[in-house]
Motif scaffolding. Structure first.
Motif, short mmCIF file in Angstrom:
data_model
loop_
_atom_site.label_atom_id
_atom_site.label_comp_id
_atom_site.label_asym_id
_atom_site.label_seq_id
_atom_site.Cartn_x
_atom_site.Cartn_y
_atom_site.Cartn_z
N GLY A 1 -23.75 -44.54 -29.14
CA GLY A 1 -23.99 -43.91 -27.84
C GLY A 1 -23.54 -44.76 -26.65
O GLY A 1 -23.54 -44.29 -25.52
N LEU A 2 -23.14 -45.99 -26.90
CA LEU A 2 -22.62 -46.82 -25.80
C LEU A 2 -21.27 -46.31 -25.31
O LEU A 2 -20.84 -46.63 -24.21
N LEU A 3 -20.60 -45.54 -26.16
CA LEU A 3 -19.28 -45.01 -25.78
C LEU A 3 -19.40 -43.53 -25.43
O LEU A 3 -19.73 -42.70 -26.28
N LEU A 4 -19.13 -43.21 -24.17
CA LEU A 4 -19.12 -41.82 -23.72
C LEU A 4 -17.73 -41.26 -24.03
O LEU A 4 -16.73 -41.95 -23.80
N VAL A 5 -17.67 -40.05 -24.54
CA VAL A 5 -16.37 -39.46 -24.89
C VAL A 5 -16.27 -38.08 -24.25
O VAL A 5 -17.11 -37.22 -24.50
N GLU A 6 -15.27 -37.89 -23.41
CA GLU A 6 -15.11 -36.61 -22.72
C GLU A 6 -13.64 -36.23 -22.66
O GLU A 6 -12.77 -37.11 -22.66
N ASP A 7 -13.38 -34.91 -22.57
CA ASP A 7 -11.98 -34.52 -22.48
C ASP A 7 -11.61 -33.91 -21.13
O ASP A 7 -10.49 -33.45 -20.97
N THR A 8 -12.54 -33.94 -20.18
CA THR A 8 -12.17 -33.55 -18.81
C THR A 8 -12.71 -34.60 -17.83
O THR A 8 -13.70 -35.27 -18.12
N LEU A 9 -12.04 -34.68 -16.68
CA LEU A 9 -12.45 -35.67 -15.69
C LEU A 9 -13.83 -35.37 -15.12
O LEU A 9 -14.62 -36.28 -14.87
N VAL A 10 -14.10 -34.08 -14.91
CA VAL A 10 -15.40 -33.70 -14.34
C VAL A 10 -16.52 -34.15 -15.29
O VAL A 10 -17.50 -34.78 -14.87
N ALA A 11 -16.35 -33.86 -16.58
CA ALA A 11 -17.37 -34.23 -17.57
C ALA A 11 -17.49 -35.75 -17.66
O ALA A 11 -18.58 -36.31 -17.78
N LEU A 12 -16.36 -36.42 -17.55
CA LEU A 12 -16.33 -37.89 -17.62
C LEU A 12 -17.17 -38.51 -16.49
O LEU A 12 -18.02 -39.36 -16.72
N MET A 13 -16.96 -38.02 -15.28
CA MET A 13 -17.68 -38.59 -14.14
C MET A 13 -19.16 -38.23 -14.20
O MET A 13 -20.02 -39.03 -13.85
N ARG A 14 -19.44 -37.02 -14.71
CA ARG A 14 -20.85 -36.61 -14.83
C ARG A 14 -21.56 -37.51 -15.85
O ARG A 14 -22.64 -38.03 -15.60
N SER A 15 -20.92 -37.72 -17.00
CA SER A 15 -21.53 -38.56 -18.04
C SER A 15 -21.72 -39.99 -17.56
O SER A 15 -22.74 -40.62 -17.83
N MET A 16 -20.73 -40.51 -16.85
CA MET A 16 -20.86 -41.90 -16.38
C MET A 16 -21.99 -42.02 -15.35
O MET A 16 -22.76 -42.98 -15.37
N GLY A 17 -22.09 -41.00 -14.49
CA GLY A 17 -23.14 -41.03 -13.47
C GLY A 17 -24.53 -40.93 -14.07
O GLY A 17 -25.49 -41.50 -13.53
N ALA A 18 -24.64 -40.21 -15.21
CA ALA A 18 -25.96 -39.99 -15.82
C ALA A 18 -26.29 -41.04 -16.88
O ALA A 18 -27.32 -40.96 -17.53
N TYR A 19 -25.43 -42.01 -17.04
CA TYR A 19 -25.59 -42.97 -18.15
C TYR A 19 -26.84 -43.85 -17.98
O TYR A 19 -27.06 -44.43 -16.92
#
Ligand code: AMP
Length: 194
Positions: A161-179
């Motif tokens: 779970g330390l590695l966030l994996v996303e295939d869109t930029l929006v999802a990427l930024m959302r996941s990083m913000g909620a980490y």
């Protein structure tokens, strides 16, 4: 997040989607007033992400070892280019500057940078989000390898779970913000008591 470090290939890759993803990422960082921190080169996806960020009015900081200035063509249009003595100093400096990390597609250097920053997270040396921008599912085998590490008992499930994996930029930024980082330091202490 004020600054994000991007790890990416010193080559552009064969699929034009990789180049497009690097451009979109550079542009998005500029639009969100997030500074780009990267390896400082002007080749491959590295040059593309930096150019896109700068062209959109953003700031880009490069950190490059002296020995690579020529090989990776140190980018001359950056907001700041820090020339350091070694690869190790480069990674430590990029890690110090950034509030989070994104890996775009890349080769050995990118894998190495990604795994080093993940192992530092695993040890609790930092609590910053680390994310894969999984363009065209490039990183699917790498994610599967990590899952194999868990099923075969070489990795703790929570460290996957330390590695966030996303295939869109929006999802990427959302996941990083909620980490929310796992309480690794505490876990290390608990294990020591066993
Ligand atoms: P690559 O993914 O192999 O194209 O490399 C991407 C970037 O990683 C380039 O800037 C390389 O110079 C860099 N790189 C390669 N090996 C290392 C290393 N051991 N430490 C830090 N950066 C590296």
């Amino acid at each position: 997040m004020r600054r994000i470090c991007v790890f990416c290939g010193s080559r552009p890759g064969v699929n034009p989607a990789y180049r497009a993803a690097a451009e979109a990422l550079g542009q998005m960082l500029a639009e969100r007033s997030i500074e780009l921190v990267y390896g400082g080169g002007n080749v491959g996806l590295m040059g593309i992400v930096a150019d896109a960020c700068l062209a959109a009015g953003g700031k880009a900081v490069g950190v490059i070892p002296r020995a690579l200035l020529e090989w990776e063509v140190g980018h001359e249009g950056l907001t700041r280019l820090e020339v350091v003595d070694s690869m190790h100093t480069r990674k430590a400096r990029m890690a110090e500057l950034a509030d989070g990390f994104i890996a775009l597609p890349g080769g050995l250097g990118t894998f190495e940078e990604l795994f080093e920053i993940l192992t530092w997270a695993q040890l609790g040396f930092h609590n910053k989000p680390v994310a894969l921008f999984n363009v065209e599912d490039y990183y699917l085998p790498l994610v599967q390898m990590m899952e194999r590490g868990v099923t075969e008992g070489f990795m703790k499930a929570e460290n996957r779970g330390l590695l966030l994996v996303e295939d869109t930029l929006v999802a990427l930024m959302r996941s990083m913000g909620a980490y929310h980082p796992p309480a690794v330091g505490k876990r290390l202490r608990d294990e020591k008591q066993l």
